[in-house]
Scaffold this active site. Structure first.
Site, PDB file in Angstrom:
ATOM      1  N   SER A 235      38.811  40.215  40.163  1.00 59.14           N
ATOM      2  CA  SER A 235      38.116  39.517  41.249  1.00 59.14           C
ATOM      3  C   SER A 235      38.536  40.088  42.607  1.00 59.14           C
ATOM      4  O   SER A 235      39.618  40.682  42.740  1.00 59.14           O
ATOM      5  CB  SER A 235      38.445  38.026  41.185  1.00 59.14           C
ATOM      6  OG  SER A 235      39.846  37.863  41.277  1.00 59.14           O
ATOM      7  N   CYS A 290      30.266  42.529  36.410  1.00 60.79           N
ATOM      8  CA  CYS A 290      30.222  42.807  37.848  1.00 60.79           C
ATOM      9  C   CYS A 290      28.912  43.476  38.228  1.00 60.79           C
ATOM     10  O   CYS A 290      28.629  43.638  39.408  1.00 60.79           O
ATOM     11  CB  CYS A 290      31.403  43.671  38.247  1.00 60.79           C
ATOM     12  SG  CYS A 290      31.318  45.298  37.494  1.00 60.79           S
ATOM     13  N   GLU A 386      30.282  34.801  44.591  1.00 60.96           N
ATOM     14  CA  GLU A 386      30.138  35.288  43.212  1.00 60.96           C
ATOM     15  C   GLU A 386      30.328  34.102  42.270  1.00 60.96           C
ATOM     16  O   GLU A 386      31.383  33.480  42.254  1.00 60.96           O
ATOM     17  CB  GLU A 386      31.194  36.351  42.898  1.00 60.96           C
ATOM     18  CG  GLU A 386      31.049  36.896  41.484  1.00 60.96           C
ATOM     19  CD  GLU A 386      32.110  37.924  41.113  1.00 60.96           C
ATOM     20  OE1 GLU A 386      33.299  37.728  41.435  1.00 60.96           O
ATOM     21  OE2 GLU A 386      31.746  38.926  40.464  1.00 60.96           O
TER      22      GLU A 386
HETATM   23  P1  NAD Z   1      40.981  38.171  37.774  1.00 62.31           P
HETATM   24  O1  NAD Z   1      41.073  38.747  39.132  1.00 62.31           O
HETATM   25  O2  NAD Z   1      41.250  36.738  37.592  1.00 62.31           O
HETATM   26  O3  NAD Z   1      42.007  38.933  36.772  1.00 62.31           O
HETATM   27  C1  NAD Z   1      42.033  40.332  36.676  1.00 62.31           C
HETATM   28  C2  NAD Z   1      43.447  40.769  36.288  1.00 62.31           C
HETATM   29  O4  NAD Z   1      44.358  40.387  37.306  1.00 62.31           O
HETATM   30  C3  NAD Z   1      43.941  40.137  35.004  1.00 62.31           C
HETATM   31  O5  NAD Z   1      44.656  41.103  34.266  1.00 62.31           O
HETATM   32  C4  NAD Z   1      44.855  39.018  35.477  1.00 62.31           C
HETATM   33  O6  NAD Z   1      45.934  38.776  34.605  1.00 62.31           O
HETATM   34  C5  NAD Z   1      45.372  39.546  36.794  1.00 62.31           C
HETATM   35  N1  NAD Z   1      45.592  38.486  37.795  1.00 62.31           N
HETATM   36  C6  NAD Z   1      44.932  37.307  37.910  1.00 62.31           C
HETATM   37  N2  NAD Z   1      45.383  36.630  38.981  1.00 62.31           N
HETATM   38  C7  NAD Z   1      46.328  37.397  39.559  1.00 62.31           C
HETATM   39  C8  NAD Z   1      47.149  37.248  40.703  1.00 62.31           C
HETATM   40  N3  NAD Z   1      47.083  36.161  41.469  1.00 62.31           N
HETATM   41  N4  NAD Z   1      48.017  38.241  41.007  1.00 62.31           N
HETATM   42  C9  NAD Z   1      48.085  39.351  40.249  1.00 62.31           C
HETATM   43  N5  NAD Z   1      47.325  39.545  39.155  1.00 62.31           N
HETATM   44  C10 NAD Z   1      46.469  38.588  38.810  1.00 62.31           C
HETATM   45  O7  NAD Z   1      39.544  38.579  37.204  1.00 62.31           O
HETATM   46  P2  NAD Z   1      38.852  38.087  35.852  1.00 62.31           P
HETATM   47  O8  NAD Z   1      38.443  36.673  36.015  1.00 62.31           O
HETATM   48  O9  NAD Z   1      39.656  38.476  34.683  1.00 62.31           O
HETATM   49  O10 NAD Z   1      37.551  39.017  35.840  1.00 62.31           O
HETATM   50  C11 NAD Z   1      36.359  38.688  36.489  1.00 62.31           C
HETATM   51  C12 NAD Z   1      36.278  39.349  37.843  1.00 62.31           C
HETATM   52  O11 NAD Z   1      36.405  40.764  37.700  1.00 62.31           O
HETATM   53  C13 NAD Z   1      34.931  39.132  38.518  1.00 62.31           C
HETATM   54  O12 NAD Z   1      35.146  38.897  39.884  1.00 62.31           O
HETATM   55  C14 NAD Z   1      34.192  40.443  38.299  1.00 62.31           C
HETATM   56  O13 NAD Z   1      33.193  40.732  39.246  1.00 62.31           O
HETATM   57  C15 NAD Z   1      35.333  41.409  38.389  1.00 62.31           C
HETATM   58  N6  NAD Z   1      35.014  42.663  37.722  1.00 62.31           N
HETATM   59  C16 NAD Z   1      34.766  43.739  38.517  1.00 62.31           C
HETATM   60  C17 NAD Z   1      34.423  44.949  37.946  1.00 62.31           C
HETATM   61  C18 NAD Z   1      34.134  46.132  38.813  1.00 62.31           C
HETATM   62  O14 NAD Z   1      33.962  47.216  38.269  1.00 62.31           O
HETATM   63  N7  NAD Z   1      34.035  45.994  40.125  1.00 62.31           N
HETATM   64  C19 NAD Z   1      34.359  45.073  36.553  1.00 62.31           C
HETATM   65  C20 NAD Z   1      34.639  43.948  35.767  1.00 62.31           C
HETATM   66  C21 NAD Z   1      34.972  42.742  36.379  1.00 62.31           C
END
Ligand code: NAD
Length: 495
Positions: A235, A290, A386
């Site tokens: 995210s 995404c 989003e």
């Molecule tokens: P997220 O940000 O919650 O988690 C992603 C990763 O970060 C995970 O491995 C998680 O363990 C870690 N994480 C979570 N919170 C954290 C924090 N506070 N500090 C450090 N690390 C942390 O995302 P999600 O819910 O797993 O995935 C969905 C999001 O990912 C959506 O916003 C989507 O748009 C995005 N996404 C983007 C792409 C791209 O190519 N731009 C591709 C896939 C997903």
């Protein structure tokens, strides 16, 4: 029930892959992994504390000297074995990724197929990237060598348990790095199988590692001085923070964030093709990708196309046609987002709340049917934030310029698409949209390899893209070598 996902038969206990061994991290707490299909527990994942992260990175560091000294052709041969294993295990991986992420099996399979494509690109590097040498002055040559960085890490999101890790490690490893994968704690099972296959392919111990965990585990990777580069996908809020923190530690960072993608539909668009493409874009992966369509910018009178989308969305079968939402918290967030839009004046044309596939096993799952909101105004939350689910907001605009104005105002910049049969309209969107990936009559404009993947603005922090030639640059340093094997001093200002 017409859909078949094979959930794991027993609860899977995930371990870290450290120096080629599967280990339970010391003093780690554990989380249950739930299948979005049923809500049932299918696994357990450790949350690795900083000590455990240090252990993984230490083992990866030990692998670096031998691995970077291994010729590219030999590294490539091992990656070819991994690619073959990946293909042979496609169904197993597809069912596992579907089980833990809530995707349909076909969607999960597509993620592995994209991973195979990245492997193909990684396998081609030995033939494409041969370095360069040139006589720059009499008797003096300059050349460049690509050198691996050392220990590098990838932090990945829940929504593509196989594909996003595969965006990263085939290239990073083939280029001579030792790669540490920190998968999402919501989908750790697929990552374990990727680790098994890397071990089976014969990579030396420590060249590929898996460390499970959440926020604290990520922070330990960010702060570890032996991690030279970090790729993150998730995210925007977390991407922004990881980018800032890891950059401040002197690391090379590429952090891909969230998105709010716009589909622009103009009156000359082909009706049924456009309607089906719009449906596929916002309901594929239950909107949890995404690249999903989130806002439909309806230019002028496109009512017949909108009616067609509504009709198709109303018929979509949950389970077979569309998967589930990752967890209860996300489902509640989506339902709240729909209610907020309603209160702000949006009309719910298709309401997915309360829908579930028929059949007992799925009753405890996290389900939301396709939802279409009409009369959304650009300033409303449904048009700006989003939502990350199968919710399409229709914003009506009078002209193409007005559509581009709305699109350009978004802080995100991942993808946009236009549906038209007019080349000039298409070109105006290609040139005028503020995104990293733009589609013409393509609802999910994911570039295929070797075209690299990545957005702009709040959808990506850092320089370059995650795959393709850009990935080669990200995972390596360029060393420039200047040689002189002659005593001649004439004809050159070089000492
Ligand atoms: P997220 O940000 O919650 O988690 C992603 C990763 O970060 C995970 O491995 C998680 O363990 C870690 N994480 C979570 N919170 C954290 C924090 N506070 N500090 C450090 N690390 C942390 O995302 P999600 O819910 O797993 O995935 C969905 C999001 O990912 C959506 O916003 C989507 O748009 C995005 N996404 C983007 C792409 C791209 O190519 N731009 C591709 C896939 C997903």
């Amino acid at each position: 029930m017409s859909f078949i996902v094979k959930l794991p038969e027993s609860v899977v206990s995930c371990r870290n892959l450290v120096g080629g061994e599967w280990v339970v991290p010391r003093e780690a707490s554990h989380l249950d992994v739930h299948s979005p299909y049923t809500g049932g527990i299918i696994g357990q994942v450790p949350l690795t504390a900083p000590d455990g992260v240090a252990q993984v990175v230490e083992a990866a560091k030990a692998a670096v000297p031998g691995w970077r000294a291994t010729p590219l052709r030999e590294r490539t041969a091992l990656m070819a074995r991994f690619r073959a294993l990946l293909e042979a295990n496609m169904e197993r991986l597809a069912h596992l990724a579907a089980s833990e992420a809530g995707k349909t099996v076909a969607e999960a399979r597509a993620g592995v197929l994209k991973g195979l494509e990245v492997c193909d690109f990684a396998l081609s590097v030995q033939n494409l990237d041969t370095g360069g040498a040139m006589e720059v002055s009499r008797g003096i040559t300059c050349e460049f060598r690509r050198e691996p960085l050392g220990v590098v890490a990838g932090i990945t999101p829940f929504n593509f348990p196989a594909m996003v890790p595969l965006w990263m490690f085939p290239l990073a490893v083939t280029l001579g790095n030792a790669f540490v994968l920190k998968p999402s704690e919501k989908v750790p099972l697929t990552a374990c199988v990727l680790g098994e296959l890397m071990v089976e392919a014969g990579f030396p111990r420590g060249v590929f590692s898996v460390v499970h965990g959440g926020r604290e585990t990520v922070q330990a990777l960010v702060e570890n001085p032996d991690v030279r580069a970090l790729a993150f996908v998730g995210s925007t809020a977390v991407a922004r923070r990881v980018y800032a923190d890891a950059s401040a530690q002197g690391k090379r960072v590429l952090a891909l964030g969230g998105a709010k993608n716009h589909l622009i539909v103009v009156p000359d668009a082909d009706e049924s093709f456009t309607a089906q493409s719009v449906l596929d874009s916002f309901t594929g992966c239950a909107g949890q990708r995404c690249m999903a369509a989130s806002v439909l910018l309806a230019v002028g009178d496109v009512q017949r196309i909108l009616d067609d989308v509504v009709e198709r969305a109303s018929r979509l079968e949950l389970g077979g046609g569309m998967g589930a939402i990752i967890d209860r918290a996300s489902l509640e967030r989506l339902e709240a987002g729909i209610a907020t839009a309603e209160r702000a004046g949006a009309r719910v044309l298709v309401d997915g709340r309360g829908k579930k596939p028929a059949g007992e096993p799925w009753a405890g799952g996290y389900w939301l049917g396709p939802t279409i909101l009409d009369g959304v105004r650009p300033e409303m939350e449904a048009a700006q934030r989003e939502l990350f689910g199968p919710v399409l907001s229709i914003v009506r605009v009078p002209t193409l310029s007005a559509a581009l104005e709305v699109e350009n105002a978004s802080p995100y910049g991942n993808a946009a698409s236009v549906f038209t049969t007019n080349g000039a309209v298409a070109q105006a969107v290609v040139e005028g949209s503020r995104v990293g990936m733009v589609g013409v009559n393509v609802g999910v404009p994911v570039p295929r390899e070797p075209f690299s993947f990545g957005g702009v603005a709040d959808s990506k922090f850092g320089h370059g893209d995650i795959t393709g030639a850009s990935g080669v640059d990200f995972w390596t340093d360029l060393k420039k070598v200047t040689r002189k094997w002659t005593a001649r001093t004439d004809g050159s200002w070089m000492s």
